[in-house]
Design a protein around this motif. Structure first.
Motif, PDB file in Angstrom:
ATOM      1  N   ASN A 171      35.683  23.475 -23.329  1.00 11.31           N
ATOM      2  CA  ASN A 171      37.027  24.550 -22.915  1.00 11.31           C
ATOM      3  C   ASN A 171      37.211  25.495 -22.996  1.00 11.31           C
ATOM      4  O   ASN A 171      38.058  26.390 -22.981  1.00 11.31           O
ATOM      5  CB  ASN A 171      38.525  23.669 -22.276  1.00 11.31           C
ATOM      6  CG  ASN A 171      38.575  22.794 -21.557  1.00 11.31           C
ATOM      7  OD1 ASN A 171      37.858  22.392 -20.406  1.00 11.31           O
ATOM      8  ND2 ASN A 171      39.452  22.163 -21.554  1.00 11.31           N
ATOM      9  N   SER A 172      36.327  25.592 -24.923  1.00 14.87           N
ATOM     10  CA  SER A 172      36.434  27.102 -25.344  1.00 14.87           C
ATOM     11  C   SER A 172      34.790  28.069 -24.912  1.00 14.87           C
ATOM     12  O   SER A 172      34.034  27.308 -24.872  1.00 14.87           O
ATOM     13  CB  SER A 172      36.052  26.354 -27.232  1.00 14.87           C
ATOM     14  OG  SER A 172      37.674  25.962 -26.913  1.00 14.87           O
ATOM     15  N   ILE A 173      35.560  28.841 -25.133  1.00 11.77           N
ATOM     16  CA  ILE A 173      34.176  29.860 -25.009  1.00 11.77           C
ATOM     17  C   ILE A 173      32.953  30.031 -26.165  1.00 11.77           C
ATOM     18  O   ILE A 173      33.458  30.398 -27.313  1.00 11.77           O
ATOM     19  CB  ILE A 173      34.377  30.991 -23.780  1.00 11.77           C
ATOM     20  CG1 ILE A 173      34.807  31.194 -22.808  1.00 11.77           C
ATOM     21  CG2 ILE A 173      33.134  32.166 -24.362  1.00 11.77           C
ATOM     22  CD1 ILE A 173      35.506  32.187 -22.705  1.00 11.77           C
ATOM     23  N   ILE A 174      31.765  29.455 -25.616  1.00 10.38           N
ATOM     24  CA  ILE A 174      31.072  29.557 -26.968  1.00 10.38           C
ATOM     25  C   ILE A 174      29.704  30.826 -26.950  1.00 10.38           C
ATOM     26  O   ILE A 174      29.382  30.550 -26.022  1.00 10.38           O
ATOM     27  CB  ILE A 174      30.363  27.917 -26.505  1.00 10.38           C
ATOM     28  CG1 ILE A 174      30.662  26.509 -26.925  1.00 10.38           C
ATOM     29  CG2 ILE A 174      29.532  28.179 -28.478  1.00 10.38           C
ATOM     30  CD1 ILE A 174      31.871  26.121 -28.160  1.00 10.38           C
ATOM     31  N   GLY A 223      28.467  33.434 -23.378  1.00 14.67           N
ATOM     32  CA  GLY A 223      27.697  32.388 -23.251  1.00 14.67           C
ATOM     33  C   GLY A 223      27.621  31.394 -23.107  1.00 14.67           C
ATOM     34  O   GLY A 223      28.109  31.210 -21.353  1.00 14.67           O
ATOM     35  N   TYR A 224      28.264  29.965 -23.165  1.00 17.67           N
ATOM     36  CA  TYR A 224      28.577  28.745 -22.227  1.00 17.67           C
ATOM     37  C   TYR A 224      30.095  28.460 -22.701  1.00 17.67           C
ATOM     38  O   TYR A 224      30.617  28.118 -23.395  1.00 17.67           O
ATOM     39  CB  TYR A 224      27.557  27.981 -22.335  1.00 17.67           C
ATOM     40  CG  TYR A 224      26.809  27.981 -22.004  1.00 17.67           C
ATOM     41  CD1 TYR A 224      25.667  28.211 -21.076  1.00 17.67           C
ATOM     42  CD2 TYR A 224      25.735  28.461 -23.357  1.00 17.67           C
ATOM     43  CE1 TYR A 224      24.716  28.725 -20.515  1.00 17.67           C
ATOM     44  CE2 TYR A 224      24.145  29.295 -22.556  1.00 17.67           C
ATOM     45  CZ  TYR A 224      23.765  28.938 -21.705  1.00 17.67           C
ATOM     46  OH  TYR A 224      22.325  29.278 -21.216  1.00 17.67           O
ATOM     47  N   ARG A 225      30.764  27.558 -21.999  1.00 21.82           N
ATOM     48  CA  ARG A 225      32.046  26.637 -21.865  1.00 21.82           C
ATOM     49  C   ARG A 225      31.904  25.609 -21.215  1.00 21.82           C
ATOM     50  O   ARG A 225      30.950  25.427 -19.653  1.00 21.82           O
ATOM     51  CB  ARG A 225      33.011  27.324 -21.393  1.00 21.82           C
ATOM     52  CG  ARG A 225      33.945  26.665 -21.120  1.00 21.82           C
ATOM     53  CD  ARG A 225      35.471  27.814 -20.523  1.00 21.82           C
ATOM     54  NE  ARG A 225      35.080  27.800 -19.437  1.00 21.82           N
ATOM     55  CZ  ARG A 225      35.713  29.295 -18.367  1.00 21.82           C
ATOM     56  NH1 ARG A 225      36.353  30.558 -20.113  1.00 21.82           N
ATOM     57  NH2 ARG A 225      35.511  29.592 -17.777  1.00 21.82           N
ATOM     58  N   PHE A 226      32.181  24.812 -21.943  1.00 19.36           N
ATOM     59  CA  PHE A 226      31.906  23.722 -21.199  1.00 19.36           C
ATOM     60  C   PHE A 226      33.378  22.793 -20.788  1.00 19.36           C
ATOM     61  O   PHE A 226      34.166  22.290 -20.928  1.00 19.36           O
ATOM     62  CB  PHE A 226      31.471  21.886 -22.409  1.00 19.36           C
ATOM     63  CG  PHE A 226      30.853  20.376 -21.839  1.00 19.36           C
ATOM     64  CD1 PHE A 226      29.748  20.639 -21.772  1.00 19.36           C
ATOM     65  CD2 PHE A 226      32.517  19.512 -21.979  1.00 19.36           C
ATOM     66  CE1 PHE A 226      29.208  19.553 -21.092  1.00 19.36           C
ATOM     67  CE2 PHE A 226      31.708  18.847 -20.563  1.00 19.36           C
ATOM     68  CZ  PHE A 226      29.866  18.678 -20.594  1.00 19.36           C
TER      69      PHE A 226
END
Length: 228
Positions: A171-174, A223-226
């Motif tokens: 749930n963090s933005i990477i 970027g991405y978030r899981f």
């Protein structure tokens, strides 16, 4: 610090084996060594080290053969391949023989120790390798695979690194830069297109609909978030 963790070094270059062995013992690891591909398998199965550092090119048997044989006999601990710079990690994956990760030679000893320390921290310190669950899937990082509805899906080494990092930062933005640093390491000349290509491949393995991802989401411009 006494780590009380056993590491096997399987390397036929005597100087390199001595240097790695000496440094790891200084760091508090227990070390067992082998220089011959034919004897390596038996040693690992007998000693059951937490981590195997396995050279790609060995007399007697190739590292990939040893790795595949160990996996076939149920050895599930970490196996890190030591490869020459010229070998592309995706070529290593093409053999799909069950390596957990790889390090390229010549490597910096500090980088190797840092890598092993971080692996120990989050893999060996857990009773069973750090298996993560999300959706209907289980991630088994040591054997870089996913179990989905009891079906095994193989991940490449780089896909495994990417997924592992996301699962540690749910749930963090990477940012793309952070992800590239973690996956490819220092001073890497990899570009964002290469990263995006690996993300696309990973989505195909974990998402029911890769075009509308439920887990691995793009955060525009960052970027991405899981998302779990």
């Amino acid at each position: 610090m006494q780590k009380d963790i056993k590491i096997a070094i399987i390397e036929d270059d005597e100087n390199l084996r001595f240097l790695v062995s000496h440094r790891l013992q200084t760091e508090g690891y227990k070390v067992v060594e082998c220089a011959d591909g034919n004897l390596a398998e038996e040693m690992v199965l007998t000693e059951q080290p937490a981590i195997v550092l396995l050279d790609w090119m060995l007399p007697g048997k190739q590292g990939s053969e040893i790795c595949a044989a160990l996996r076939a006999k149920g050895f599930e601990n970490l196996i890190i391949m030591m490869t020459a710079k010229a070998q592309d990690p995706d070529k290593i994956d093409a053999y799909n023989f069950g390596a957990s990760d790889y390090v390229t030679k010549p490597f910096n000893m500090d980088v190797l120790v840092a890598m092993l320390d971080s692996k120990i921290k989050y893999v060996v310190s857990h009773d069973k390798s750090e298996i993560s669950k999300f959706g209907d899937m289980e991630h088994h990082p040591n054997t870089h695979s996913l179990l989905k509805n009891s079906k095994k899906i193989e991940l490449t080494i780089l896909e495994n690194r990417i997924l592992l990092y996301f699962l540690k930062n749910i749930n963090s933005i990477i940012s793309r830069d952070d992800l590239m640093m973690v996956v490819w390491g220092y001073n890497s000349d990899v570009n964002t297109r290469t990263l995006d290509m690996h993300i696309v491949r990973l989505r195909k393995k974990i998402e029911d609909n890769p075009d509308r991802p439920q887990f691995l989401q793009t955060v525009r411009g960052v970027g991405y978030r899981f998302q779990v």
